[in-house]
Scaffold this motif. Sequence first.
Motif, mmCIF file in Angstrom:
data_model
loop_
_atom_site.group_PDB
_atom_site.id
_atom_site.type_symbol
_atom_site.label_atom_id
_atom_site.label_comp_id
_atom_site.label_asym_id
_atom_site.label_seq_id
_atom_site.Cartn_x
_atom_site.Cartn_y
_atom_site.Cartn_z
ATOM 1 N N ALA A 15 3.477 6.205 -5.593
ATOM 2 C CA ALA A 15 3.521 6.342 -7.032
ATOM 3 C C ALA A 15 2.376 7.339 -7.410
ATOM 4 N N ASP A 16 1.195 7.257 -6.624
ATOM 5 C CA ASP A 16 0.223 8.152 -6.830
ATOM 6 C C ASP A 16 0.763 9.715 -6.698
ATOM 7 N N LEU A 17 1.694 9.746 -5.456
ATOM 8 C CA LEU A 17 2.276 11.150 -5.393
ATOM 9 C C LEU A 17 3.479 11.390 -6.248
ATOM 10 N N GLY A 18 3.770 10.513 -7.106
ATOM 11 C CA GLY A 18 4.743 10.832 -8.176
ATOM 12 C C GLY A 18 6.342 10.445 -7.738
ATOM 13 N N ILE A 19 6.203 9.544 -6.728
ATOM 14 C CA ILE A 19 7.362 9.216 -6.065
ATOM 15 C C ILE A 19 7.520 7.700 -6.629
ATOM 16 N N ASN A 20 8.514 7.166 -7.254
ATOM 17 C CA ASN A 20 8.715 5.779 -7.723
ATOM 18 C C ASN A 20 9.851 5.223 -6.760
ATOM 19 N N LEU A 30 -11.072 -12.495 -17.501
ATOM 20 C CA LEU A 30 -11.022 -11.022 -18.103
ATOM 21 C C LEU A 30 -10.311 -9.999 -17.631
ATOM 22 N N LEU A 31 -8.932 -9.724 -18.344
ATOM 23 C CA LEU A 31 -7.874 -8.829 -18.057
ATOM 24 C C LEU A 31 -8.646 -7.384 -17.685
ATOM 25 N N ASN A 32 -8.340 -6.693 -16.508
ATOM 26 C CA ASN A 32 -8.621 -5.108 -16.522
ATOM 27 C C ASN A 32 -7.498 -4.500 -15.561
ATOM 28 N N PRO A 33 -6.250 -4.240 -16.310
ATOM 29 C CA PRO A 33 -5.087 -3.931 -15.276
ATOM 30 C C PRO A 33 -5.339 -2.431 -15.279
ATOM 31 N N SER A 34 -4.528 -1.711 -14.395
ATOM 32 C CA SER A 34 -4.158 -0.347 -13.915
ATOM 33 C C SER A 34 -2.918 -0.102 -14.535
ATOM 34 N N VAL A 35 -2.833 1.187 -14.529
ATOM 35 C CA VAL A 35 -1.787 2.147 -15.091
ATOM 36 C C VAL A 35 -0.744 2.021 -13.976
ATOM 37 N N GLY A 36 0.561 1.702 -14.230
ATOM 38 C CA GLY A 36 1.627 1.834 -13.303
ATOM 39 C C GLY A 36 2.282 0.495 -13.199
ATOM 40 N N ASN A 81 0.825 -1.211 0.089
ATOM 41 C CA ASN A 81 -0.035 -0.127 -0.153
ATOM 42 C C ASN A 81 0.874 1.182 -0.015
ATOM 43 N N LEU A 82 2.006 1.278 0.674
ATOM 44 C CA LEU A 82 2.909 2.423 0.781
ATOM 45 C C LEU A 82 3.534 2.525 -0.777
#
Length: 557
Positions: free
Chosen positions: A147-152, A185-191, A141-142
């Motif tokens: 990643a949502d905050l732009g930190i990879n 049935l695939l439904n992936p997320s960005v990232g 989760n962290l």
Amino acid sequence: MFVSVEEDRAMDLFRVKPIEKTLAEAQESGEGTLNKTLGVTALTMLGIGAVIGTGIFVLTGQAAGKYAGPAVVVSMIVAGVVSALAALCYSEFASSVPISGSAYAYGYATLGEFVAWIIGWDLILEYAFGAATVAVGWSGNLVSLLADLGINFPISLSAAPGTQFVSLSSSTVDRLSNMRVGETLLNPSVGYCVLTPELMQGLKQAGLNIPVETAVFNLPAFLIAIAVTALLVKGIRESASFNTVIVMVKIAVVLLFIIAGIGFINTHYLGMSCTPGTGDCQQFIPPNTGTFGEYGYSGILTGAAVIFFAYIGFDAVSTAAQEAKDPQRDMPRAIIGALAICTVLYILVSAIMVGLVPYAQLKEDPAPIATAITAASQHAVQGTFIGYILRSFSMIIKLGAVLGLTSTMVVQIMGQPRIFYSMAKDGLLPSWAAKIHPRFRTPYITTMITGAIVAVMGALVPITMLGQLVNIGTLFAFVIVSIGIVVLRRTRPELPRPFKVPFSPVVPILSAGASLYLMYGLPFDTWMRLFVWMLIGLGIYFAYSARHSKLRNSATS
């Protein structure tokens, strides 16, 4: 009557610890004893803090993706019923034998020293390995939140060794969305996404060749375990206060997920409708693959056994019995209250999660709730008020999951040292395991040892393996506690019982039987790991504990 040496030793193995002695230890006070500071609210919050954690934020997705499909909702109900039966048994023990040590102490008072040792050793699987499972979920989760905050965050330091990830762009997600791979049935997320077999096959079908990154160490899991350990060494009052604040945040986050996701449920994912114009219909109970536990009705059973981890926590309340102000009154209320609140929330969350994301996508996802709410935000119309709110919800929920899992770790790591404390007081572990910090009044040595174990396990072991070991260990503890109720009712009928299990012995027998049934649903390799773990424990018992037992030595002196 003549008794042989062999018979005498066998009798020693099952010698029970007098309850009067146990109760006298519970009344000890002063330096070298645990601090009695917890009321019913703090105890209930400890229970909720442990229950609402990795199970709901992490393992719910695993159970749906690998075993039950959308019928994970049924698995959740089955696991809740088993937990409720066991909670009644724990409540009777906690009110009549209010001693630190939980199932270990109950087993010693009813079934004898050998069984007590077995269950004490087994509880390491529940508390230490359980905390490690939570640490892995916290890390997932962290990393998603950063990643949502732009930190990879470096992928190599974000998961157990060997875990593979791929980074998916929006164009790649568009090509893969709604692609059928076998029954999935695939439904992936960005990232960054965990590279599951289905996703790998989908990339091949789409003709995409995306670089794969492999993790070598889970650094966030390691660091959070160390931080929680330091907090617990500091004191039970500080730990309980911290837990209460975080639990309020956690409940708010769970309610937020329910409110945010319910309007975007895809009934097709739940097996309640077909995709328009395609005839593509997904079943609520996916057909069994031919292997026991992989979907079908056996998958619901296995899913219940896996998701059972979600309900672990109410029993952790019993480890704090010696730190409760009025354990006879407050322990049953806290145990049953915590379980009741969490069960309602769990059923709602699991239904919404599999309604937002295709179940197969959640197989190896360490943060399925985060994935589900991200999917909801992608379905919302961009640029609208609701779209903006959902994007904000995604980050809030991930932040709440990070904070919530922290409180779960507090309770899990808190429980294990108190088991060690009770075992050391009985002579089954070295005396240093019972040492209390002169200032903080906590079992600081075993807390630090437990924290070190949790940190290493969280950093190196995959979450699926950890979760299954915790489940089988906890279910075994439930069997012992349930049987103990029946035994104690017969051997000590005069013992004061502020809380009594209704319809005994029917309910305790049902509790033991249901727990054994869920154990049966766990994968075979989990049973083999339990067998090896128990062999190690038996070696330690006969090499050290049996010879240093205070109960046995007092009987022979």
